[in-house]
Design a protein around this motif. Structure first.
Motif, PDB file in Angstrom:
ATOM      1  N   THR A   1      84.887  54.011  75.114  1.00 58.23           N
ATOM      2  CA  THR A   1      83.643  53.332  75.493  1.00 58.23           C
ATOM      3  C   THR A   1      83.817  52.466  76.747  1.00 58.23           C
ATOM      4  O   THR A   1      83.033  52.600  77.694  1.00 58.23           O
TER       5      THR A   1
ATOM      6  N   THR B   1      80.998  62.896  71.523  1.00 60.59           N
ATOM      7  CA  THR B   1      80.530  61.780  70.714  1.00 60.59           C
ATOM      8  C   THR B   1      80.794  60.492  71.475  1.00 60.59           C
ATOM      9  O   THR B   1      81.928  60.057  71.605  1.00 60.59           O
ATOM     10  N   GLY B   2      79.762  59.906  71.994  1.00 64.24           N
ATOM     11  CA  GLY B   2      79.912  58.676  72.765  1.00 64.24           C
ATOM     12  C   GLY B   2      79.907  58.921  74.257  1.00 64.24           C
ATOM     13  O   GLY B   2      79.766  57.986  75.038  1.00 64.24           O
TER      14      GLY B   2
ATOM     15  N   GLU C   1      77.873  61.160  75.840  1.00 59.23           N
ATOM     16  CA  GLU C   1      76.670  61.916  76.206  1.00 59.23           C
ATOM     17  C   GLU C   1      76.155  61.525  77.590  1.00 59.23           C
ATOM     18  O   GLU C   1      75.646  62.372  78.331  1.00 59.23           O
ATOM     19  N   GLU C   2      76.330  60.258  77.934  1.00 54.46           N
ATOM     20  CA  GLU C   2      75.827  59.785  79.216  1.00 54.46           C
ATOM     21  C   GLU C   2      76.454  60.564  80.377  1.00 54.46           C
ATOM     22  O   GLU C   2      75.793  60.876  81.368  1.00 54.46           O
TER      23      GLU C   2
ATOM     24  N   ALA D   1      76.111  69.808  66.429  1.00 55.31           N
ATOM     25  CA  ALA D   1      75.934  68.396  66.084  1.00 55.31           C
ATOM     26  C   ALA D   1      77.049  67.531  66.656  1.00 55.31           C
ATOM     27  O   ALA D   1      76.792  66.460  67.202  1.00 55.31           O
ATOM     28  N   LEU D   2      78.275  67.984  66.527  1.00 55.01           N
ATOM     29  CA  LEU D   2      79.403  67.131  66.907  1.00 55.01           C
ATOM     30  C   LEU D   2      79.802  67.289  68.369  1.00 55.01           C
ATOM     31  O   LEU D   2      80.363  66.368  68.959  1.00 55.01           O
TER      32      LEU D   2
ATOM     33  N   LYS E   1      77.778  69.194  70.875  1.00 55.57           N
ATOM     34  CA  LYS E   1      76.708  69.680  71.762  1.00 55.57           C
ATOM     35  C   LYS E   1      77.069  71.038  72.351  1.00 55.57           C
ATOM     36  O   LYS E   1      76.735  71.351  73.501  1.00 55.57           O
TER      37      LYS E   1
ATOM     38  N   ASN F   1      90.642  57.872  60.971  1.00 51.39           N
ATOM     39  CA  ASN F   1      89.497  57.344  61.713  1.00 51.39           C
ATOM     40  C   ASN F   1      89.697  57.578  63.207  1.00 51.39           C
ATOM     41  O   ASN F   1      90.226  56.731  63.918  1.00 51.39           O
TER      42      ASN F   1
ATOM     43  N   ASP G   1      82.630  61.713  61.020  1.00 48.28           N
ATOM     44  CA  ASP G   1      81.383  62.472  60.925  1.00 48.28           C
ATOM     45  C   ASP G   1      81.641  63.855  60.335  1.00 48.28           C
ATOM     46  O   ASP G   1      80.869  64.343  59.500  1.00 48.28           O
TER      47      ASP G   1
ATOM     48  N   VAL H   1      88.015  57.204  54.805  1.00 50.67           N
ATOM     49  CA  VAL H   1      88.518  57.236  56.175  1.00 50.67           C
ATOM     50  C   VAL H   1      89.474  56.070  56.367  1.00 50.67           C
ATOM     51  O   VAL H   1      89.156  54.939  56.001  1.00 50.67           O
TER      52      VAL H   1
END
Lengths: 288, 562
Positions: B276, B296-297, B299-300, B349-350, B352, B405, B411, B431
């Motif tokens: 992130t 996941t995270g 996407e931007e 889903a996980l 794209k 984790n 997910d 987890v």
């Protein structure tokens, strides 16, 4: 003179609990109580009236923005965020009040003992309490849960034990004030036992303090439970939980999926604010 | 036609039996262009000869995947963000992405496994094997100097390989070289020639000398690897200027480098504890290159405005089911769980769509040896219920899944649990942090290896050898086989087939054996392999030339900035 000594001491000196009529007149209390009541209803019956299952995944409809079908949108697994927020109240409203109750009971007992007995006990245990208070609560909880393993019971015990010294210190101060009053001298004079004096004479008089402390700590407990869940110490990632849902979704805020984090965060904020409104109202009424 | 045959005949000259077999397979149409390059490089056919064969047959070679080519400026400082190295930068002990990224900035390997999984010469100029593929000879590049000025010789290679294969050092490279090569098998046969005498035939051995086996950077003879962090000594295109634990590192161009000089004058690596802040740094312009990010995270970064490098990889998750613990002792139960998964939906889903389907074997689509004639397993709830019923669990059962984790694993675990509900199986997901989950990474002291259902991450490899051995071969404490066998799978037929696959040199034999292994694993299903995800790297739109590998390296020696 004899009549005076034989009169029930507690009736003479007991402080009054807040008048519920006065409390009920405070707008802050009404707003707080209504919000709190809403979340309690959600915790008890949320899964009955939630529009969707809080667990059902729609893998081909993930990250959908708020719409008529999904008021709060869907999360990364296609679950309905609104339903998860409603049902998510359960985990936090199960753990936080029980943990606070445990901490209040233990803290009150300890505070009574420290304040009334005093002496070496107060000196030694008091320093230990201060040492415990020097460590941030979340860190202590973190260490305990890592060592013992995450479960609702563990969280209740850990948070309860963390709150114990905090509440004990407050109660101890109140007891020390009470100890200077004549009714305790009278009680000792008529030969009441130490235990009786503490729990039958002093406790009723410090109950307002305990009540305020309970409501204040409840707000902190909610925040601590949410924080632990956010840090990944929730019980099961599938279980709706505001803190763990924020943890699972905050990474996608930058991608524009704000609803997955915002609504659980607002739920936590609303609950904490509601409890603070209630606590503040009680405190103000007690203060006169 | 005669000229074509003459050219091929000349090119065959000097090639050994195995190399000529690869050429035969290409000429017969059993290998594609890319496969010729990959297999040819593996058995030691040089790049000019491979180019000659392609030209003789009217073909050309594929191009690598780097960030978009635009006209940028050299002599810049390239700012790179990577995950924080987990510990000291020691070539013996490194087992994490941040650490291997650091090794690769100044260290070099005998061979380099590129983005197409083709081996390229690096510190070895050529290599070849005997006909049984149990002795491999490597010729070492001359004129190379370490950053301290010491020349590279065969002694350095022998020292490095004997050090890394010594079980007393307990190095991470033993996960790939253990049981393959003993220290005594590393023999200097000339000032610039080294022979590797293997414990058993191994057709993919050169990959174990490559960047894939990321610990195997060549060290100067006698150098203490524990001191490497203070010097970053190596032969690569950069030299270390500063290294600050948990913070970052800076490098300057190595003007004495044996190959083309690096385009940037300097590089500046910043370490991030998670992706992130790394993404935020790229978005804000604080860094030019982000070593890796996940869907996941991330996407931007996929929504435009950045150069995204997408590499197909063999990185995957292994969902093990304890074959020695009820109810998973019955393969029908294991198959039933696998049949509940809607794999295309999981990938959507996980990831794209940035992943390939898994077929419950470690043979990823990216491997040329994967036998694609084996039918893909698809979701079939009715069949799953029938299997479960036949196994004596008509109403299902309850069990626990423990996962680490990491990234999308929580997910994925929830998806598995939700899918299993369709056949009445209740899976309680737990987890854990990596330290709790892996524990001591030994049987009896690790949730990873002891849990009834266990979900773990596996990084990319250019060949499936490690995937076929450690998690699937029968556990044997004496030989060390099956060291990561969380499923406690015990199947002698599988052990034989996997050993034969590893020994096989030619692709057709490997494909044939892969087909048998894939079928066996579908029947047994000790582990569910639902997907193989793509490796994603992002750069600012103004940056060109970044070159990641799916194992986790990020190379910026060709980077320019406009």
């Amino acid at each position: 003179m004899t009549d005076i000594l034989e009169a029930p001491v507690t009736d003479v000196a007991r402080a009054e609990l807040p008048s519920w009529r006065l409390v009920m007149r405070r707008p802050g209390f009404i707003v707080g109580a209504l919000i709190l009541l809403f979340w309690i209803v959600c915790a008890l019956f949320g899964s009955s009236f939630a529009p969707h299952s809080a667990y059902a995944q729609q893998l081909l409809a993930t990250n959908q923005p708020p719409s008529a079908a999904h008021w709060f949108g869907t999360d990364q697994l296609g679950r309905d965020v609104f339903s998860r927020v409603l049902v998510g109240a359960r985990s936090i409203l199960l753990v936080a009040p029980l943990a606070t109750l445990l901490g209040t009971v233990l803290g009150t007992a300890l505070g009574l003992a420290l304040g009334y007995i005093g002496g070496a006990l107060d000196a030694i245990v008091g320093r230990l309490v201060e040492a415990v208070l020097a460590v941030p609560a979340v860190i202590v909880a973190f260490l305990f849960i890592v060592a013992v393993g995450a479960s609702a019971t563990t969280e209740i015990l850990v948070i309860g034990f963390i709150f114990t010294p905090i509440i004990a210190r407050t109660v101890r101060s109140a007891v020390q004030v009470e100890s200077q009053l004549d009714y305790l001298a009278a009680a000792r004079l008529i030969g009441e036992s130490r235990r009786h004096v503490m729990f039958a004479e002093i406790l009723p008089n410090v109950m307002p303090t305990v009540l305020v402390e309970f409501t204040v700590r409840l707000g902190y407990a909610i925040f601590t439970v949410a924080t632990l869940a956010f840090l990944g110490f929730g019980v099961n990632p599938s279980t709706p939980s505001w803190g763990s849902d924020i943890n699972a979704n905050y990474g996608v805020i930058a991608a524009g999926y704000w609803w997955e984090t915002l609504f659980p965060a607002l739920a936590i904020a609303s609950l904490v604010i509601a409890i603070n409104l209630v606590a503040d109202s009680i405190d103000r009424v007690l203060a006169g | 036609m005669t000229e074509y045959k003459d050219r091929l005949s000349r090119l065959r000259g000097g090639q050994n039996e195995i190399a000529n077999h690869v050429i035969d397979e290409f000429v017969a149409g059993r290998l594609s262009r890319r496969e010729l390059l990959r297999r040819g490089a593996l058995v030691g056919i040089s790049a000019p000869v491979l180019g000659g064969i392609l030209a003789a047959c009217g073909s050309s070679s594929p191009s690598p995947s780097t960030s978009k080519s635009t006209s940028g400026l050299s002599n810049q400082t390239i700012n790179v963000g990577i995950i924080t190295p987990a510990g000291a930068i020691n070539p013996i002990t490194i087992d994490d992405q941040g650490g291997l990224d650091m090794l690769g900035q100044t260290g070099e390997y005998l061979t380099f496994s590129d983005q197409t999984l083709t081996l390229q010469p690096q510190l070895a100029t050529s290599w070849s094997s005997n006909s049984s593929a149990d002795v491999w000879t490597f010729n070492i590049r001359q004129g190379v100097k370490f950053s301290n000025g010491q020349p590279l010789t065969a002694d350095d290679v022998v020292y490095t390989y004997q050090l890394q294969t010594n079980t007393k050092t307990g190095g991470n490279a033993l996960s790939a070289l253990g049981g393959v090569l003993e220290p005594s098998g590393v023999v200097k046969t000339g000032d610039y020639t080294v022979e590797f005498h293997l414990e058993a035939p191994n057709g993919n051995f050169p990959y174990l000398t490559s960047s894939d086996n990321y610990n195997m950077i060549i060290l100067p003879s006698g150098y203490d690897p524990a001191k490497w962090q203070s010097s970053f000594i190596g032969t690569g295109p950069f030299v270390m200027k500063t290294y600050t634990v948990n913070t970052g590192a800076t490098f300057a161009r190595n003007d004495n480098y044996w190959g083309p000089k690096a385009k940037p004058a300097a590089t500046n690596f910043t370490f991030y504890a998670s992706q992130t802040p790394g993404i935020s740094a790229l978005v804000s312009g604080a860094i030019d290159v982000l070593g890796q990010f996940t869907v996941t995270g991330g996407e931007e970064l996929l929504s435009g405005g950045y150069n995204v490098i997408k590499l197909k990889s063999s990185a995957h998750r292994e969902l093990s089911m304890r074959c020695d613990t009820a109810p998973f002792t019955d393969p029908r139960v294991r198959q039933a769980i696998a049949l509940t998964l809607n794999r295309p939906a999981i990938i959507t889903a996980l990831f794209k769509g940035y992943a390939d389907l898994g077929n419950d074997s470690p043979f990823a689509p990216v491997f040329p040896s994967t036998n694609t004639s084996v039918a893909q397993r698809v979701q079939d709830i009715a069949k799953a219920k029938a299997l479960l019923s036949a196994a004596g669990h008509p109403t299902g059962f309850s069990t626990q899944l423990i996962g680490v984790n990491l990234l999308e694993i929580p997910d994925y675990a929830q998806i598995v649990a939700q899918a299993a509900k369709a056949i009445g199986v209740t899976i309680n997901v737990k987890v854990e942090s990596s330290s709790v989950y892996y524990g001591k990474a030994t049987f009896g002291d690790s949730d990873w290896l002891d849990a009834t259902m266990s979900l773990v991450d596996y990084g990319h490899r250019s060949v499936p050898n490690v995937f076929l051995t450690a998690p699937l071969q029968t556990i044997n404490a004496k030989t060390g086989s099956g060291a990561w066998n969380a499923a406690h799978f015990n199947n002698s037929d599988y052990d034989k087939l996997s050993a034969q696959y590893i020994a096989a040199v030619d692709l057709s034999t490997q494909r044939s054996l892969a087909g048998q292994i894939e079928t066996l694993l579908l029947n047994e299903t000790p582990i569910i392999y639902a997907y193989f995800y793509n490796y994603l790297t992002a750069t600012a739109s103004t940056v060109t030339g970044a070159y990641p590998t799916a194992i986790g390296h990020i190379f910026v020696y060709n980077c320019t900035k406009s």
